[in-house]
Every structure is written in structure tokens, then in C-alpha cells.
Motif scaffolding. Structure first.
Motif, PDB file in Angstrom:
ATOM      1  N   ARG A  90     -27.368  -5.137 -54.486  1.00 35.02           N
ATOM      2  CA  ARG A  90     -28.090  -6.051 -55.382  1.00 35.02           C
ATOM      3  C   ARG A  90     -29.507  -5.553 -55.648  1.00 35.02           C
ATOM      4  O   ARG A  90     -30.004  -5.680 -56.762  1.00 35.02           O
ATOM      5  CB  ARG A  90     -28.133  -7.457 -54.787  1.00 35.02           C
ATOM      6  CG  ARG A  90     -26.835  -8.198 -54.914  1.00 35.02           C
ATOM      7  CD  ARG A  90     -26.966  -9.591 -54.376  1.00 35.02           C
ATOM      8  NE  ARG A  90     -25.721 -10.312 -54.467  1.00 35.02           N
ATOM      9  CZ  ARG A  90     -25.512 -11.483 -53.891  1.00 35.02           C
ATOM     10  NH1 ARG A  90     -26.472 -12.062 -53.173  1.00 35.02           N
ATOM     11  NH2 ARG A  90     -24.355 -12.084 -54.028  1.00 35.02           N
TER      12      ARG A  90
ATOM     13  N   ASP B  63     -29.291  -2.833 -58.200  1.00 31.99           N
ATOM     14  CA  ASP B  63     -28.957  -3.438 -59.488  1.00 31.99           C
ATOM     15  C   ASP B  63     -30.182  -4.119 -60.098  1.00 31.99           C
ATOM     16  O   ASP B  63     -30.426  -4.011 -61.305  1.00 31.99           O
ATOM     17  CB  ASP B  63     -27.804  -4.436 -59.332  1.00 31.99           C
ATOM     18  CG  ASP B  63     -27.299  -4.942 -60.664  1.00 31.99           C
ATOM     19  OD1 ASP B  63     -26.996  -4.105 -61.541  1.00 31.99           O
ATOM     20  OD2 ASP B  63     -27.213  -6.177 -60.836  1.00 31.99           O
ATOM     21  N   ASP B  64     -30.964  -4.804 -59.267  1.00 35.54           N
ATOM     22  CA  ASP B  64     -32.191  -5.448 -59.751  1.00 35.54           C
ATOM     23  C   ASP B  64     -33.159  -4.420 -60.322  1.00 35.54           C
ATOM     24  O   ASP B  64     -33.820  -4.673 -61.342  1.00 35.54           O
ATOM     25  CB  ASP B  64     -32.877  -6.234 -58.636  1.00 35.54           C
ATOM     26  CG  ASP B  64     -32.155  -7.527 -58.279  1.00 35.54           C
ATOM     27  OD1 ASP B  64     -31.276  -7.962 -59.050  1.00 35.54           O
ATOM     28  OD2 ASP B  64     -32.475  -8.097 -57.217  1.00 35.54           O
TER      29      ASP B  64
END
Length: 136
Positions: A76, A79-80
Motif C-alpha cells: 500500500r 501504491d500511495d
């Protein structure tokens, strides 16, 4: 339905989770959730609830969940960052094509400082990596 339930439930909280053992084998045929531990992903800590002793099965399930959760959070994070790059590109397009002088006045200093800070850290980290490679 009860046969499809997992043996453990992890209630996510900041830095970890509260761990419950699921019990559906009771006379009322209802779902009982017995809190057995609190875990902290950041410091890899598992604290049993009260005076409870965690079984090897409990610890295996908890350690497995912690590893999966750590992996998910790392994915995550990346991805951020990719989303941030996309957003920077959209911001550039907005500045070039749509922003009014008043809007630019409102955001320019904050954007310039954030970009300068990011650039400084990225350049320093890149230089560190290059120095590590040449030092091998």
C-alpha cells in the motif's frame, strides 16, 4: 455459515490489531468472539489478554497474520507513492492549464517547499545508494 468462519478474527487498529478466537461450537449456536491478544506490528509485540497463555497454534496464526499484514501495508505504501506521482502530474497540468492567479497564490509556496524538501531527500538518498554501490 459457521463452518466457513475462520478460527481467528483480527480487528485492525492503528499499529496492529486485537485478536479474537472465534467459537461457534456452543449450545446456542451463536458466534462467540473471545479476545486473546493485542498485537503491535511496529514493534512486533504480542500481548496476551489478561493471564491467558497463547497456544502454539494461536502464535502461529498471529505471526502469519502479522507477516501478511506487514506485506500488505508495504504494498500500500508503494501504491500511495505511485498515486502521489500521478497526482503531481495532474497538479502540473492543472497549474499550466486551469489555475487562476488567486489559486496559484494560495498554493505556490506550500508546493514549492514540499517539492524542495522531497527533492533534497531524494537526491541525498540517491547519492547514498550510488556511494554504497561504488564502495562494494
Amino acid at each position: 455459515m459457521s463452518s466457513d468462519l475462520p478460527d481467528y478474527y483480527f480487528r485492525i487498529r492503528e499499529n496492529g490489531a486485537v485478536v479474537f478466537r472465534i467459537d461457534t461450537e456452543n449450545r446456542q449456536r451463536r458466534i462467540d468472539m473471545d479476545q486473546i491478544a493485542v498485537i503491535n506490528i511496529k514493534n512486533n509485540d504480542v500481548k496476551p489478554q489478561g493471564d491467558r497463555e497463547l497456544s502454539a497454534g494461536d502464535m502461529a496464526a498471529i505471526r502469519s497474520w502479522m507477516a501478511e499484514r506487514t506485506d500488505l501495508l508495504a504494498r500500500r505504501d508503494i501504491d500511495d507513492i505511485h498515486r502521489a506521482v500521478d497526482h503531481m502530474n495532474l497538479t502540473t497540468q492543472w497549474v499550466q492549464s486551469k489555475a487562476t492567479d488567486e489559486q496559484l497564490e494560495n498554493v505556490t509556496d506550500a508546493l514549492l517547499l514540499a517539492m524542495h524538501d522531497l527533492r533534497s531527500v531524494l537526491v541525498r538518498k540517491k547519492a547514498d545508494r550510488l556511494m554504497d554501490k561504488t564502495g562494494d
